[in-house]
Scaffold this active site. Structure first.
Site, PDB file in Angstrom:
ATOM      1  N   ARG A  44      37.651  29.973  43.942  1.00  0.00           N
ATOM      2  CA  ARG A  44      37.332  30.557  42.650  1.00  0.00           C
ATOM      3  C   ARG A  44      38.050  29.776  41.539  1.00  0.00           C
ATOM      4  O   ARG A  44      39.191  29.316  41.735  1.00  0.00           O
ATOM      5  CB  ARG A  44      37.815  32.005  42.663  1.00  0.00           C
ATOM      6  CG  ARG A  44      37.562  32.798  41.398  1.00  0.00           C
ATOM      7  CD  ARG A  44      36.117  33.161  41.229  1.00  0.00           C
ATOM      8  NE  ARG A  44      35.935  34.266  40.304  1.00  0.00           N
ATOM      9  CZ  ARG A  44      34.744  34.586  39.786  1.00  0.00           C
ATOM     10  NH1 ARG A  44      33.664  33.889  40.097  1.00  0.00           N
ATOM     11  NH2 ARG A  44      34.620  35.609  38.982  1.00  0.00           N
ATOM     12  N   THR A  80      23.516  32.487  40.219  1.00  0.00           N
ATOM     13  CA  THR A  80      24.538  32.077  41.176  1.00  0.00           C
ATOM     14  C   THR A  80      23.732  31.637  42.373  1.00  0.00           C
ATOM     15  O   THR A  80      22.517  31.801  42.381  1.00  0.00           O
ATOM     16  CB  THR A  80      25.443  33.288  41.501  1.00  0.00           C
ATOM     17  OG1 THR A  80      26.183  33.618  40.339  1.00  0.00           O
ATOM     18  CG2 THR A  80      26.406  33.049  42.644  1.00  0.00           C
ATOM     19  N   THR A 131      29.098  29.542  42.128  1.00  0.00           N
ATOM     20  CA  THR A 131      28.452  29.830  40.850  1.00  0.00           C
ATOM     21  C   THR A 131      29.129  29.089  39.702  1.00  0.00           C
ATOM     22  O   THR A 131      30.270  28.633  39.835  1.00  0.00           O
ATOM     23  CB  THR A 131      28.516  31.352  40.561  1.00  0.00           C
ATOM     24  OG1 THR A 131      27.724  31.668  39.425  1.00  0.00           O
ATOM     25  CG2 THR A 131      29.947  31.827  40.316  1.00  0.00           C
ATOM     26  N   ASP A 188      34.302  36.684  33.352  1.00  0.00           N
ATOM     27  CA  ASP A 188      34.517  37.675  34.418  1.00  0.00           C
ATOM     28  C   ASP A 188      35.889  38.341  34.322  1.00  0.00           C
ATOM     29  O   ASP A 188      36.151  39.325  35.020  1.00  0.00           O
ATOM     30  CB  ASP A 188      34.346  37.038  35.804  1.00  0.00           C
ATOM     31  CG  ASP A 188      32.882  36.951  36.216  1.00  0.00           C
ATOM     32  OD1 ASP A 188      32.035  37.574  35.539  1.00  0.00           O
ATOM     33  OD2 ASP A 188      32.580  36.259  37.205  1.00  0.00           O
ATOM     34  N   SER A 212      35.648  38.719  40.814  1.00  0.00           N
ATOM     35  CA  SER A 212      34.264  38.353  41.126  1.00  0.00           C
ATOM     36  C   SER A 212      33.590  39.478  41.883  1.00  0.00           C
ATOM     37  O   SER A 212      34.248  40.382  42.407  1.00  0.00           O
ATOM     38  CB  SER A 212      34.287  37.094  41.999  1.00  0.00           C
ATOM     39  OG  SER A 212      32.991  36.770  42.450  1.00  0.00           O
ATOM     40  N   GLY A 226      23.577  37.479  41.670  1.00  0.00           N
ATOM     41  CA  GLY A 226      23.123  38.694  40.984  1.00  0.00           C
ATOM     42  C   GLY A 226      24.196  39.407  40.189  1.00  0.00           C
ATOM     43  O   GLY A 226      24.030  40.571  39.839  1.00  0.00           O
ATOM     44  N   GLY A 227      25.309  38.746  39.914  1.00  0.00           N
ATOM     45  CA  GLY A 227      26.361  39.370  39.098  1.00  0.00           C
ATOM     46  C   GLY A 227      26.835  40.658  39.748  1.00  0.00           C
ATOM     47  O   GLY A 227      27.135  40.701  40.947  1.00  0.00           O
TER      48      GLY A 227
HETATM   49  O1  DON Z   1      31.693  36.028  40.231  1.00  0.00           O
HETATM   50  C1  DON Z   1      30.868  36.825  39.819  1.00  0.00           C
HETATM   51  O2  DON Z   1      30.805  37.970  40.213  1.00  0.00           O
HETATM   52  C2  DON Z   1      29.848  36.362  38.804  1.00  0.00           C
HETATM   53  N1  DON Z   1      30.361  35.291  38.014  1.00  0.00           N
HETATM   54  C3  DON Z   1      28.608  35.973  39.526  1.00  0.00           C
HETATM   55  C4  DON Z   1      27.507  35.584  38.586  1.00  0.00           C
HETATM   56  C5  DON Z   1      26.186  35.688  39.203  1.00  0.00           C
HETATM   57  O3  DON Z   1      26.016  36.112  40.308  1.00  0.00           O
HETATM   58  C6  DON Z   1      25.061  35.286  38.375  1.00  0.00           C
HETATM   59  N2  DON Z   1      23.863  35.307  39.175  1.00  0.00           N
HETATM   60  N3  DON Z   1      22.925  35.671  39.463  1.00  0.00           N
END
Ligand code: DON
Length: 588
Positions: A122, A399, A417, A441, A470, A491-492
């Site tokens: 990370r 991501t 990501t 984040d 994350s 997917g955040g």
């Molecule tokens: O680390 C995380 O949780 C976010 N930065 C992930 C971002 C993400 O999955 C965007 N995508 N679809």
């Protein structure tokens, strides 16, 4: 523990929401219900069919990356060799999320049943980062400072992380794992529709930066069109420096200098010392169980594994299989459990090198039982009863996840990501790659949501050298010490619930892996207080949920989960997510 930077991390002790939670220890008093009988092989007559193979399987979000990784397996490489090759290839073919300017997590579970291992690569906050760096003088969060400026970038971890994985578990030299990526960057590749659509959609944000415009658009400013060949000579040279000099070829020398100059020109914080000091960390994954299966997933600084295990623990008390896939009852219990988990996330989760996280308590069966007591079968609990917050909006995210299994049964689950699609949108001039905007984040201010609507507090405040929280959840499920399911998603905030549902679809609903991946998904994250659903949930079900007090909102597609399941006879089944047109699962 990683103390890579010159700054000594401080440990903050957090006070728990319930005193009971901290006192809880892992309990084995399971409320496990009858275990399903598995039949997820390819069944004629099913609507979705997984790829199947007997020696190796790769599932990624881009066919060219799948192909080069599969070639590695065919040539005798192992799952880590193939995964690292895919990681570098995606940095070329899918610049919106594949990266060398970002970070991620890799879970490795060998075929010999030994303890799985997680590599945490990370990004980290630069040494110059401060708790209030995204606030103005009056303490208000400055919109977009943590997203679209040079202050948005954390110190990238991908190159060091992939190199570490290869070093610890691979058989290929780094140079060889980079070769396909270098070739794809130098010779170019034919762009798919999705590639040009992405660039069209992000045009305004990306063309603010001359180096991004020059790297990813034609001279006249138009986007590369489907069917055209796209080359990245600067990126090829950057990758070549890594091939020639190892990680030093990125964190020192010309590339490092280009990153530092980019920062200095635009008021960014990443220094030469930050780059040289970056170290990935080997961590123990979170370990839980669900109906007799072992769940291994990402530990902090990701919240993913913790909350997948927590939600599964709560749901284990309900006869989900009998209640049925995506029935109102099942969705109700899932949403109630998700709310509780995301409320805990906002309070407790952060980088364990800096804060104590009550991991044992959060993932214990006893705590789940306690939480279950407050779930009513016929009534939604308003989020306000669980905790405070402001309903926020969503940003376009991206991501990418890939899963690999080799002929020895070794499994790799990797999510990485640069945060948003194309990250910060800023390309390092002369180096041809995009910088992440992962600093978003962190919690810019307690109670102020990030781009995914996630609220954070003390545990996830910005601190120098700290890793931002994350949701990425690379996950490997084992049965009797054998790898069984390899999965994970972008997917955040929805990564956790997407991954959860594929696990449930396989274990509770006995779906084959392609059906499990394709099935419509739901999501609740406590705040905003609504269930997000994909198309495909019946209006009757929605009405039943509304009658229980849920707000139900139809969302666009959630996640892109690339998964592999290993059958009892060793057959490998790949499920690529149709939500990304370039996804593919291939085996041999
Ligand atoms: O680390 C995380 O949780 C976010 N930065 C992930 C971002 C993400 O999955 C965007 N995508 N679809």
């Amino acid at each position: 523990m990683d103390r890579g930077l010159h700054q000594q991390p401080r440990k903050t002790r957090l006070t728990g929401r319930s005193g009971a939670l901290r006192a809880l220890t892992l309990s084995l008093c399971l409320s496990t219900l009858a275990m399903p009988v598995f039949s997820q092989a390819i069944l004629e007559g099913e609507r979705f069919h997984p790829a199947s193979a007997s020696h190796g399987m790769v599932a990624t979000s881009h066919t060219l990356a799948t192909e080069v990784a599969l070639k590695v397996l065919e040539n005798g490489g192992n799952a880590v060799d193939a995964a690292v090759t895919a990681g570098f290839a995606l940095a070329v073919t899918q610049p919106r999320s594949g990266n060398i300017g970002g970070g991620g997590f890799m879970l490795i579970s060998k075929g010999d049943g030994s303890e799985p291992e997680a590599i945490d690569y990370r990004e980290k906050a630069p040494t110059g980062a401060t708790e209030t760096m995204y606030q103005d003088e009056s303490g208000e969060v400055v919109k977009n400072r943590s997203r679209f400026t040079h202050l948005a970038a954390g110190v990238p971890g991908t190159v060091a992380g992939l190199a570490m994985a290869l070093d610890r578990h691979g058989t290929l030299p780094l140079k060889q794992a980079l070769a396909p990526a270098i070739k794809l960057a130098k010779d170019g590749f034919i762009v798919p529709q999705r590639f040009s659509e992405g660039l069209e959609q992000a045009r305004e944000r990306l063309q603010r930066w001359p180096a991004t415009q020059a790297t990813f658009y034609k001279e006249d400013g138009s986007a590369w069109q489907a069917g055209e060949r796209f080359r990245q000579p600067e990126l090829a040279a950057t990758l070549q420096r890594i091939a020639d000099e190892g990680v030093k070829g990125f964190y020192q020398g010309e590339t490092a200098q280009l990153i530092v100059e980019e920062m200095e020109r635009h008021g960014g914080l990443i220094t030469q010392q930050d780059l040289e000091g970056y170290q990935p960390v080997v961590r123990a994954p979170v370990h839980g169980s669900y109906r007799g299966y072992d769940i291994f997933s990402m530990s902090p600084p990701s919240s993913g594994g913790t909350h997948i295990v927590q939600i599964l623990n709560i749901l284990e008390g309900y006869p989900i299989s009998e209640l049925g896939h995506n029935s109102a009852d099942t969705i109700h219990y899932m949403a109630e459990a998700m709310k509780l988990a995301y409320a805990d996330r906002s309070e407790y989760l952060g980088d364990t090198d800096y804060v104590d996280v009550p991991l044992k308590g959060l993932t214990s069966k006893l705590y789940a039982e306690e939480l279950r007591q407050d779930i009513k079968p016929d009534k939604a609990r308003p989020a306000g009863e669980i905790g405070p917050g402001q309903p926020p909006g969503y940003e376009s995210p991206e991501t990418t996840h890939f899963s690999v299994v080799d002929k020895w049964g070794n499994a790799v689950s990797n999510t990485y990501t640069i945060n948003f699609s194309y990250g910060s949108g800023i390309t390092v001039q002369g180096a041809g790659f995009l910088l992440n905007n992962e600093m978003d984040d962190f919690s810019a201010k307690p109670g102020v949501p990030n781009a995914y609507g996630l609220i954070g507090g003390e545990a996830n405040k910005v601190e120098p050298g700290k890793r931002m929280l994350s949701s990425m959840s690379p996950t490997i499920v084992r049965k009797d010490d054998r790898n069984f399911l390899v999965t994970g998603s972008p997917g955040g905030s929805r990564i956790i619930t997407t991954t959860l549902q594929v696990i449930m679809n396989v274990i509770d609903h006995d779906m084959n892996i392609q059906t499990a991946v394709s099935a419509p998904r739901i999501h609740h994250q406590w705040l905003p207080d609504e269930i997000r659903i994909e198309q495909g949930i019946s209006p009757d079900t929605i009405r039943l949920l509304e009658n229980r007090g849920h707000k139900v909102v139809t969302n666009s597609a959630m996640g892109a989960i690339q998964s592999i399941m290993i059958g009892e006879d060793g057959t490998l089944y790949g499920g690529a997510d149709p939500r990304r047109s370039t996804s593919s699962a291939m085996g041999y």
